[in-house]
Design an enzyme around this catalytic site. Structure first.
Site, PDB file in Angstrom:
ATOM      1  N   ASP A 164      -8.341  -6.177   2.874  1.00 43.10           N
ATOM      2  CA  ASP A 164      -8.696  -6.023   1.421  1.00 43.10           C
ATOM      3  C   ASP A 164     -10.004  -6.522   1.103  1.00 43.10           C
ATOM      4  O   ASP A 164     -10.358  -7.310   1.840  1.00 43.10           O
ATOM      5  CB  ASP A 164      -7.693  -5.622   0.458  1.00 43.10           C
ATOM      6  CG  ASP A 164      -7.317  -7.166   0.038  1.00 43.10           C
ATOM      7  OD1 ASP A 164      -7.672  -8.090   1.037  1.00 43.10           O
ATOM      8  OD2 ASP A 164      -6.474  -7.613  -0.800  1.00 43.10           O
ATOM      9  N   HIS A 217      -4.627  -2.619  10.106  1.00 48.81           N
ATOM     10  CA  HIS A 217      -4.852  -2.195   8.340  1.00 48.81           C
ATOM     11  C   HIS A 217      -6.021  -2.989   8.069  1.00 48.81           C
ATOM     12  O   HIS A 217      -5.837  -4.400   7.526  1.00 48.81           O
ATOM     13  CB  HIS A 217      -3.519  -2.489   7.655  1.00 48.81           C
ATOM     14  CG  HIS A 217      -3.686  -2.192   6.309  1.00 48.81           C
ATOM     15  ND1 HIS A 217      -3.289  -0.943   5.703  1.00 48.81           N
ATOM     16  CD2 HIS A 217      -4.427  -2.776   5.251  1.00 48.81           C
ATOM     17  CE1 HIS A 217      -3.611  -0.921   4.289  1.00 48.81           C
ATOM     18  NE2 HIS A 217      -4.035  -2.085   3.933  1.00 48.81           N
ATOM     19  N   ASP A 271       1.303   1.006  16.061  1.00 50.04           N
ATOM     20  CA  ASP A 271      -0.101   0.562  15.785  1.00 50.04           C
ATOM     21  C   ASP A 271      -0.515   1.765  14.924  1.00 50.04           C
ATOM     22  O   ASP A 271      -1.137   2.545  15.241  1.00 50.04           O
ATOM     23  CB  ASP A 271      -0.778   0.730  17.099  1.00 50.04           C
ATOM     24  CG  ASP A 271      -2.303  -0.134  16.999  1.00 50.04           C
ATOM     25  OD1 ASP A 271      -2.403  -0.433  15.723  1.00 50.04           O
ATOM     26  OD2 ASP A 271      -3.046   0.188  17.955  1.00 50.04           O
ATOM     27  N   GLU A 298      -1.522  -5.293   9.169  1.00 47.33           N
ATOM     28  CA  GLU A 298      -2.580  -5.886   8.494  1.00 47.33           C
ATOM     29  C   GLU A 298      -2.842  -7.249   9.111  1.00 47.33           C
ATOM     30  O   GLU A 298      -1.835  -7.832   9.909  1.00 47.33           O
ATOM     31  CB  GLU A 298      -2.086  -6.078   7.063  1.00 47.33           C
ATOM     32  CG  GLU A 298      -3.336  -6.475   6.085  1.00 47.33           C
ATOM     33  CD  GLU A 298      -3.336  -6.249   4.755  1.00 47.33           C
ATOM     34  OE1 GLU A 298      -2.142  -5.971   4.230  1.00 47.33           O
ATOM     35  OE2 GLU A 298      -4.157  -6.500   4.008  1.00 47.33           O
TER      36      GLU A 298
END
Ligand SMILES: *[C@@H]1O[C@H](CO)[C@@H](O)[C@H](O)[C@H]1NC(C)=O
Length: 450
Positions: A77, A376, A420, A429
């Protein structure tokens, strides 16, 4: 980034299947440093090697307009969470300080200094006055509702601070540790910067010790992602680093004063500092109390903690590799003090090599046999502009548009299986904190000659 030839990939995978543990740790260490480059927020420097990343979050500001650009995006993020960022910085500094020879043989000293300074320059900006520190920029709830390139962010990015009346001794204690450890790192190359860092370290420690509270109360937005459970461990850990940086025994009296509330803690990660603090205190003081504490903790984890079938320490389902390599790193430090040296080194290497391919695949992006291609990671998933990047990109089955070299993903399920899949963020992540002990341990094994 030098592209890896197909031939080399095949060769590496053949070797890793044939001879467990014969990985090129220097190559992985260099890639891990590229991962930190890819996490950079703010205006990128001319020598940035990861070229697909662009300038971003250039308007990050404090509540009075202070410049808060820079620092690291936390994980997949774009929030800048000061708490895990400080832990990351302490650990990278520890690795460079005590395993300098490993970094030297990988020709990575200057890149590691840059990785540390990218964080400490930002922490200095965040420390706007003695008892005022910005501990987070960007809101977890706001940020996590978007999927876009970092340079295209339009969402609001609030800045949250701690103060004497809204304190967080966990955040301040860890940040004091980061400043102190980094000051030791820069002592030989930039003494004026080292002094600046040490002054911040002392002030932050004073802030932490005198004004106690939990990050989750001071900055409730952090609860989305990092629920810190105690602050006594950061106060002990911070004191240990301040003692190392100053030789001032006052800090050891703080450790003594905190000991009763600290001694039955456990763990080593962004939240728990127990094992790192006791092994560092054992190293600095030689006191048998600390040696016993780290020995008991490493013996317990290595001999009794849960494991996957193929031997990975399985301390949590969310990002299991990170917890495993954290313990591996910290028990390697115990091994260096002569505590169960051979068995701890063997076990630590086993954990590291699991991540690199021993269980049949690599968990490090862009390295080894069958590495993850769907991490991620918002920035890596997005193709270059002007292509669209949104939730369809996230949910798509296509691999990430960019190779996030060196990022270690969360890791397998307890049965060693791994999907995956970008949407399985507990396992795919990456995180700044995930790579910190991982990278420091690579330097350690390079120094030992693998
Ligand atoms: C030392 O660090 C300061 C602060 O970042 C920087 O301005 C200066 O150029 C550095 N000096 C050296 C010799 O690297």
């Amino acid at each position: 980034m030098k592209p890896i030839s197909i031939g080399a990939v095949v060769l590496v995978s053949v070797i890793s299947i044939a001879v467990a543990g014969s990985y090129d740790y220097k190559d992985v260490l260099q890639k891990s440093l590229l991962f930190y480059e890819a996490q950079r927020s703010g205006k990128l420097p001319a020598d940035q090697k990861v070229k697909w990343r662009k300038d971003s979050a250039l308007k990050d500001k404090g509540q009075n307009g202070e410049d808060l650009t820079g620092g690291y995006f936390d994980a997949g993020d774009f929030v800048k969470f000061g708490f895990p960022m400080a832990f990351t910085t302490t650990i990278l500094s520890w690795g460079l300080l005590d395993h300098h020879k490993g970094y030297e043989s990988a020709n990575s000293v200057s890149d590691c200094l840059k990785a540390i300074k990218w964080a400490t320059d930002y922490f200095i900006k965040c420390h706007v006055s003695e008892y005022e520190y910005y501990g987070q920029v960007g809101s977890g709830t706001v940020d996590h509702a978007h999927w876009s390139r970092p340079e295209d962010m339009t969402e609001e990015r609030p800045a949250y601070k701690i103060t004497a009346s809204q304190p967080a001794a966990d955040l301040a204690g860890e940040t004091a540790a980061a400043f102190a450890a980094a000051s030791l790192v820069f002592r030989s190359t930039n003494s004026s910067y080292a002094n600046t860092l040490l002054n911040h370290a002392k002030q932050m420690y004073d802030f932490a010790y005198k004004h106690r509270g939990l990050l989750t109360d001071a900055i409730p937005d952090s609860k989305c992602c990092y629920v810190s459970t105690h602050y006594e461990d950061e106060l002990v850990w911070g004191a240990a680093w301040l003692y190392r940086a100053t030789n001032d025994k006052t800090y050891l009296t703080y450790v003594d004063a905190l000991w009763d509330s600290f001694k039955n803690m456990y763990g080593f990660d962004w939240d728990q500092k127990y094992a790192g603090a006791v092994v560092l205190l054992a190293k600095l003081t030689g006191d048998s109390k600390y040696k016993t504490a780290i020995t008991n903790n490493c013996n317990y984890v290595f001999q009794q903690a849960a494991r996957s079938n193929k031997g990975l320490l399985y301390l949590a389902n969310w990002g299991p590799l990170r917890y495993a390599v954290n313990y591996a790193f910290v028990c390697l430090q115990a091994a260096d003090l002569g505590i169960n040296t051979q068995s701890y080194r063997t076990e630590a290497k086993k954990q590291l090599d699991y991540a690199l391919g021993d269980a049949g695949r690599s968990y490090v992006i862009g390295f080894g046999n069958n590495p993850p291609t769907h991490a991620h990671h918002r920035a890596a998933s997005c193709p270059d502009a002007p292509a669209v990047c949104n939730w369809d990109t996230y949910h798509g089955s296509q691999p990430n548009a960019h190779v996030l070299y060196g990022g270690m993903v969360g890791g397998p399920a307890k049965d060693d299986s791994f999907k995956d899949d970008r949407t399985d963020y507990q396992h795919t992540e990456v995180g700044c904190d995930y790579n910190a002990c991982f990278q420091s341990m690579l330097a350690h094994f390079i120094e030992l000659g693998n």
